[in-house]
Design a protein around this motif. Structure first.
Motif, PDB file in Angstrom:
ATOM      1  N   ASP A 131      61.679  82.793  41.896  1.00 55.17           N
ATOM      2  CA  ASP A 131      63.055  81.356  41.305  1.00 55.17           C
ATOM      3  C   ASP A 131      64.253  82.528  40.424  1.00 55.17           C
ATOM      4  N   GLU A 180      61.367  76.564  50.246  1.00 52.17           N
ATOM      5  CA  GLU A 180      60.827  75.611  49.591  1.00 52.17           C
ATOM      6  C   GLU A 180      59.295  76.168  49.127  1.00 52.17           C
ATOM      7  N   LYS A 186      54.317  73.605  43.323  1.00 51.63           N
ATOM      8  CA  LYS A 186      55.398  73.099  42.347  1.00 51.63           C
ATOM      9  C   LYS A 186      54.078  72.924  41.123  1.00 51.63           C
TER      10      LYS A 186
END
Length: 208
Positions: A131, A180, A186
């Protein structure tokens, strides 16, 4: 008479040797040097997303009182494997050239089966994604006797003084998009973030 002249020198060297090994983790730095030299002679890996493997073996100094590999040794071996990984794919040299550092901001290990004395294994390291601030890596300990995944580590590498995109650009891989994130990754990132915010609130700091 000649032998007696060497006694004080030998005693001094022995004392220096004992002091060095008792106050500094000499084997750690020797291993770092060994991994660095070995990595320099390995073929370069152009794709940052490629999995890389490094062999290892459980030795006497890796054992705990239960006779298997000490939990802390897994983290140490992961350090060496990440260094080998970043040397081969260019992450280390690119960050060094930018004056940046990559430091472990978080890690989680789960142990599925212990590694015993003299057991040979390999650490498989791969980049899961990135990120604005960090790279996310997975490292697996795979036993070579039956290909069983003995332990898995998730690691967040925080980039200090620049960003992952800057490093990728310096490597000539700025056109590669981050994969992804999987649902478990996540969840892990959310857990770390929530815990960080909770600790900041306890200290009276504003949320990031």
């Amino acid at each position: 008479m000649t032998i007696n002249l060497y006694v004080p020198q030998m005693f001094f060297l022995l004392l220096l040797f004992v002091l060095l090994f008792s106050s500094l983790d000499v084997w750690y730095f020797l291993r770092c040097a060994q991994v660095f030299v070995w990595s320099c002679f390995q073929p370069r890996v152009k794709n940052i997303l490629s999995e890389q493997r490094m062999d290892g073996q459980v030795l006497l100094h890796d054992l705990d009182y239960m006779g298997h590999m000490n939990n802390s040794r897994y983290l140490r071996e992961c350090d060496f494997a990440r260094f080998h990984h970043s040397m081969r794919n260019g992450l280390f040299m690119a960050s060094f050239g930018l004056g940046a550092k990559m430091v472990v901001g978080a890690s989680t290990v789960w142990y599925r089966r212990s590694l015993g004395f003299r057991e040979v294994f390999e650490i498989r390291t791969r980049v899961l994604g990135w990120d604005q601030k960090s790279f996310y890596l997975e490292q697996r300990f795979v036993s070579k006797k039956d290909n069983f995944v003995s332990a898995v580590m998730l690691c967040r590498l925080n980039v200090v003084h620049c960003s992952p995109e800057d490093i990728l650009q310096a490597m000539g891989q700025e056109k590669i998009n981050s994969p992804e994130f999987s649902e478990d990754l996540k969840y892990w990132i959310s857990f770390i973030s929530a815990n960080s915010q909770s600790l900041r609130a306890e200290s009276g700091l504003k949320e990031e």
